[in-house]
Design an enzyme around this catalytic site. Structure first.
Site: not given
Ligand SMILES: C[S@@+](CC[C@H](N)C(=O)[O-])C[C@H]1O[C@@H](n2cnc3c(N)ncnc32)[C@H](O)[C@@H]1O
Length: 430
Positions: A253, A371
């Site tokens: 987010p 995480c």
């Molecule tokens: C661990 S969360 C990230 C949290 C964010 N970095 C933060 O600190 O607020 C992982 C995110 O990666 C996105 N995601 C998953 N696969 C992805 C891809 N192939 N390309 C870009 N985003 C991706 C997911 O939808 C999710 O929102």
């Protein structure tokens, strides 16, 4: 008639059991929860989070009172028993209300189980819970009862962390995580507002991270004065911050993108990439609301990144993972995660890391973070990457991060730092 909070708590526990909600956080964000009056919502959170957080202990107390395998019961009966047992054992609510409302709840979904739920909960009230195993003599027994871990995870932590740390970590994850925040640098009155709100902030090891030791930071967060973010998550953004162009490849987010934006303000920019459309909208809202003018949001897939090789000075891959380092915040994850799930995450993480690495310019920084500290999705991903990409090597961490060092990696430890168990690997391209 059960109270709205109990009715909804029961429905949410059932939705999670029947996989009709992907995560507790998603389920709690739905309109039926948001629409409750604040007191009922508070009670609902206490019921659901408490039941999920202590489910191992509740099952330990219920099992001896049931003459058949607990897991074989109807899902409605299980949810009603756990919800009732949580109120009887941990909450200051009258036993009679806890029992009779649980019986009423199950009557709607599994009428034939009502008498059974009534009898079991009344026995629990009468006889009290059995003792829990001693953690020193029987750490596995303690971890799977009072420690509230599924057996596969308890065994894993015992093997990897040793009994003392495994028990201490499980204990830390039974607590509500501390309220950690950072200030909005564009709000000149931020420190004064924090003082005024009586948050009694205590500085943590990560620069700019504060723990509220009193008061309620939620109103200031809603007003954009501060942002609530775990210390480990803040640490990750610091590792990627330098001068020039930054990419946050999995950004929604937006916690790390916005902090990264603040850290590099005046000397750098951040491209925040996200693949999921709904989460992209959340990210856009967060970046705008925070006022992060040097952060631009893009929809796209990090596995096929829409950038030329070498176009970034630093790339952060905060990869999607099991979330097993956030059990204090997300108590549902312990009951949802599986060993096979870890293997699936690891495969995706390896693919994403290999896909974004070429975007780092020679001499630039690559940070891999999750995480979770399960080896498959943390150290093993990095080890496999370094072996296949000789141009990259482990980088150094700033002096303030010395306390988080874990070999060449960085790790926050809930049993010491409280909060989440983050893993981060700072890497550099030769
Ligand atoms: C661990 S969360 C990230 C949290 C964010 N970095 C933060 O600190 O607020 C992982 C995110 O990666 C996105 N995601 C998953 N696969 C992805 C891809 N192939 N390309 C870009 N985003 C991706 C997911 O939808 C999710 O929102």
């Amino acid at each position: 008639v059960p109270t709205p909070a109990r009715t909804l708590a029961f429905r949410i526990l059932l939705d999670l059991e029947r996989a009709q909600a992907p995560t507790l956080a998603d389920r709690l964000a739905r309109a039926d929860v948001e629409g409750l009056d604040p007191r009922e919502r508070g009670f609902l959170h206490e019921l659901v989070l408490g039941t999920l957080r202590t489910r191992g202990l509740l099952d330990h107390a219920l099992r001896p009172l049931i003459d058949r395998p607990f897991e074989g019961l109807d899902a409605g009966a299980r949810a009603a028993l756990r919800l009732g047992a949580h109120q009887v054992l941990s909450l200051r609510v009258p036993d009679r209300a806890a029992v009779s409302e649980s019986v009423d709840l199950v009557r709607d979904t599994a009428p034939r189980a009502a008498g059974f739920v009534n009898a079991v909960l009344r026995r629990l009230v009468r006889e009290g819970p059995p003792p829990v195993p001693d953690p020193a003599a029987d750490p596995l027994g303690w971890l799977t009862s009072a420690g509230s871990l599924p057996a596969w995870l308890a065994q894993r932590w015992l093997a990897r962390l040793g009994p003392e740390t495994a028990v201490a970590r499980a204990r830390a994850f039974l607590e509500r995580p501390p309220s950690v925040f950072r200030l909005n640098p564009r709000r000149e009155d931020a420190s004064a507002r924090v003082e005024e709100a009586g948050l009694a902030p205590r500085p943590l090891d990560v620069p700019g991270a504060w723990e509220a030791s009193a008061g309620q930071p939620a109103a200031l967060a809603a007003d954009g004065v501060l942002y609530l973010q775990d210390q480990g998550s803040q640490m990750v953004a610091h590792l990627a911050a330098g001068a020039g162009r930054h990419l946050d490849a999995c950004a929604a987010p937006g916690s790390k993108s916005t902090l990264l934006g603040d850290l590099v303000a005046g000397r750098g920019t951040v491209a925040a990439l996200e693949v999921a459309p709904r989460r992209l909208a959340t990210l856009t809202g967060m970046v705008r609301g925070w006022g992060a003018a040097n952060v631009s949001v893009l929809g796209g897939d990090a596995a096929r990144p829409p950038f030329r090789p070498g176009s970034f000075d630093a790339v952060l891959l905060d990869a999607p993972c099991s979330g097993l380092g956030t059990l204090g915040r997300h108590p549902d994850i312990r009951w949802r995660a599986t060993g096979e799930g870890l293997a699936r995450h690891a495969e995706r993480q390896r693919g994403l890391l290999a896909a974004v690495a070429p975007l780092v310019r020679p001499g630039g920084t690559l940070v891999y973070a999750v995480c979770s500290q399960e080896p498959e999705e943390s150290a093993a991903v990095v080890a496999a990457f370094l072996e296949a990409h000789p141009a990259f090597r482990s980088g150094t961490a700033p002096p303030w991060a010395a306390g988080f060092a874990d070999g060449p990696f960085l790790a926050t430890r809930p049993e010491r730092d409280r909060g989440d168990a983050f893993f981060a690997a700072p890497l550099v391209r030769a």
